[in-house]
Design a protein around this motif. Structure first.
Motif, PDB file in Angstrom:
ATOM      1  N   LEU A  60      -9.368  44.552  38.447  1.00 20.05           N
ATOM      2  CA  LEU A  60      -8.475  44.585  39.610  1.00 20.05           C
ATOM      3  C   LEU A  60      -9.031  43.739  40.752  1.00 20.05           C
ATOM      4  O   LEU A  60      -8.285  43.067  41.470  1.00 20.05           O
ATOM      5  CB  LEU A  60      -8.267  46.031  40.074  1.00 20.05           C
ATOM      6  N   GLU A  61     -10.346  43.771  40.918  1.00 26.43           N
ATOM      7  CA  GLU A  61     -10.957  42.956  41.967  1.00 26.43           C
ATOM      8  C   GLU A  61     -10.797  41.474  41.651  1.00 26.43           C
ATOM      9  O   GLU A  61     -10.493  40.668  42.536  1.00 26.43           O
ATOM     10  CB  GLU A  61     -12.440  43.306  42.106  1.00 26.43           C
ATOM     11  N   ASP A  62     -10.985  41.121  40.374  1.00 27.27           N
ATOM     12  CA  ASP A  62     -10.848  39.710  39.980  1.00 27.27           C
ATOM     13  C   ASP A  62      -9.412  39.219  40.118  1.00 27.27           C
ATOM     14  O   ASP A  62      -9.166  38.085  40.544  1.00 27.27           O
ATOM     15  CB  ASP A  62     -11.313  39.520  38.531  1.00 27.27           C
ATOM     16  N   SER A  63      -8.459  40.082  39.753  1.00 24.70           N
ATOM     17  CA  SER A  63      -7.051  39.668  39.774  1.00 24.70           C
ATOM     18  C   SER A  63      -6.414  39.823  41.148  1.00 24.70           C
ATOM     19  O   SER A  63      -5.443  39.128  41.468  1.00 24.70           O
ATOM     20  CB  SER A  63      -6.252  40.493  38.761  1.00 24.70           C
ATOM     21  N   LEU A  67      -0.970  47.688  43.686  1.00 25.98           N
ATOM     22  CA  LEU A  67      -0.513  48.814  42.871  1.00 25.98           C
ATOM     23  C   LEU A  67       0.769  48.448  42.134  1.00 25.98           C
ATOM     24  O   LEU A  67       0.928  48.773  40.949  1.00 25.98           O
ATOM     25  CB  LEU A  67      -0.287  50.044  43.759  1.00 25.98           C
ATOM     26  N   TYR A  68       1.677  47.765  42.819  1.00 19.63           N
ATOM     27  CA  TYR A  68       2.943  47.368  42.195  1.00 19.63           C
ATOM     28  C   TYR A  68       2.691  46.443  41.006  1.00 19.63           C
ATOM     29  O   TYR A  68       3.286  46.613  39.929  1.00 19.63           O
ATOM     30  CB  TYR A  68       3.836  46.677  43.224  1.00 19.63           C
ATOM     31  N   GLU A  69       1.809  45.467  41.186  1.00  9.56           N
ATOM     32  CA  GLU A  69       1.505  44.524  40.103  1.00  9.56           C
ATOM     33  C   GLU A  69       0.794  45.227  38.947  1.00  9.56           C
ATOM     34  O   GLU A  69       1.047  44.929  37.771  1.00  9.56           O
ATOM     35  CB  GLU A  69       0.648  43.378  40.644  1.00  9.56           C
ATOM     36  N   SER A  83       5.778  59.694  37.445  1.00 11.04           N
ATOM     37  CA  SER A  83       5.799  59.506  38.896  1.00 11.04           C
ATOM     38  C   SER A  83       4.929  58.331  39.308  1.00 11.04           C
ATOM     39  O   SER A  83       4.010  57.923  38.586  1.00 11.04           O
ATOM     40  CB  SER A  83       5.308  60.768  39.610  1.00 11.04           C
ATOM     41  N   GLU A  84       5.221  57.811  40.490  1.00 13.14           N
ATOM     42  CA  GLU A  84       4.409  56.737  41.070  1.00 13.14           C
ATOM     43  C   GLU A  84       2.979  57.212  41.292  1.00 13.14           C
ATOM     44  O   GLU A  84       2.022  56.444  41.168  1.00 13.14           O
ATOM     45  CB  GLU A  84       5.018  56.296  42.406  1.00 13.14           C
ATOM     46  N   TYR A  91      -4.817  53.615  39.186  1.00  9.42           N
ATOM     47  CA  TYR A  91      -5.180  52.414  39.946  1.00  9.42           C
ATOM     48  C   TYR A  91      -6.397  52.659  40.841  1.00  9.42           C
ATOM     49  O   TYR A  91      -7.303  51.832  40.923  1.00  9.42           O
ATOM     50  CB  TYR A  91      -3.973  51.994  40.780  1.00  9.42           C
ATOM     51  N   THR A  92      -6.422  53.801  41.500  1.00  9.28           N
ATOM     52  CA  THR A  92      -7.501  54.100  42.446  1.00  9.28           C
ATOM     53  C   THR A  92      -8.706  54.771  41.795  1.00  9.28           C
ATOM     54  O   THR A  92      -9.781  54.817  42.386  1.00  9.28           O
ATOM     55  CB  THR A  92      -6.992  55.030  43.558  1.00  9.28           C
ATOM     56  N   GLY A  93      -8.516  55.309  40.595  1.00 11.57           N
ATOM     57  CA  GLY A  93      -9.602  56.035  39.946  1.00 11.57           C
ATOM     58  C   GLY A  93      -9.649  57.498  40.316  1.00 11.57           C
ATOM     59  O   GLY A  93     -10.588  58.207  39.942  1.00 11.57           O
TER      60      GLY A  93
END
Length: 209
Positions: A60-63, A67-69, A83-84, A91-93
């Motif tokens: 995630l850091e490299d890209s 959150l949407y992506e 659910s979202e 995403y957040t861990g």
């Protein structure tokens, strides 16, 4: 019902003045379990359990994905969630592990996490070992707290995981700050005509009013 009796009740049946047993922080229980496994020398279990999200953090850091992506990519790889908030937890861990093996596979595939893919079953199994022990710790600590309410001490040790020989006596009933993992509370007031979202339930102890 006599004094010293403990029962399970639906939330709707709880009354003012009754005493209840609850888990203060499930994540704190998991941390206690992981710390114990590390102290036992079962370092690989804890390392494997964290591998998927440590690698995801790097990806995630490299890209730079938002959150949407992230959601778009993992859904395209086959992930599903109701659910979202579930996607955000991945995403957040904040979520230790997707509950579905297929969802974990989708995340791994979406971000081409080769090392996790290579050890996929080990990563999955490690998390479930920790979850199983955590569930048993919670179950037995709640039982102990209920026994204390009933002024009853069974004075018995419980095996929580046969293969690893993990026992209830291996764990202190408090976290690193000395706070009880399972608490007893007396119900002061019951209000039944207010609706709250499910996410509100875990926040009741932080309310100032």
């Amino acid at each position: 019902m006599g004094e010293g009796t403990t029962v399970e009740k639906k939330l709707s049946d709880v009354k003012s003045g009754e005493r209840v047993v609850l888990v203060r922080d499930y994540q704190a229980v998991r941390q206690v379990v992981e710390d114990h496994l590390m102290n036992m020398g079962e370092i690989d279990i804890v390392v494997r359990a964290h591998m998927w999200h440590q690698q995801l953090d790097i990806e995630l850091e490299d890209s730079g994905d938002s959150l949407y992506e992230f959601r778009e990519k993992v859904e395209a790889a086959g992930a599903t969630a109701s659910s979202e908030g579930t996607f955000e937890g991945w995403y957040t861990g904040e979520v230790n592990m997707p509950r579905s093996k297929a969802n974990l596979r989708a995340i791994v595939d979406a971000y081409d996490m080769e090392e996790v893919a290579e050890h996929f079953n080990d990563v999955w199994d490690a998390n479930w070992k920790i979850r199983k022990i955590k569930r048993e710790v919670v179950k037995q600590l709640k039982r102990q707290a209920a026994d204390a309410l009933a002024d009853h001490d069974p004075n018995e040790d419980i095996v929580l995981h046969d293969d690893l020989d993990v026992r209830l006596s291996d764990f202190n009933p408090t976290d690193h700050e000395g706070r009880a993992l399972v608490e007893q509370h007396t119900i002061q007031t019951v209000v039944s005509d207010i609706e709250r979202p499910v996410s509100y339930v875990g926040k009741w102890r932080q309310r100032s009013d």
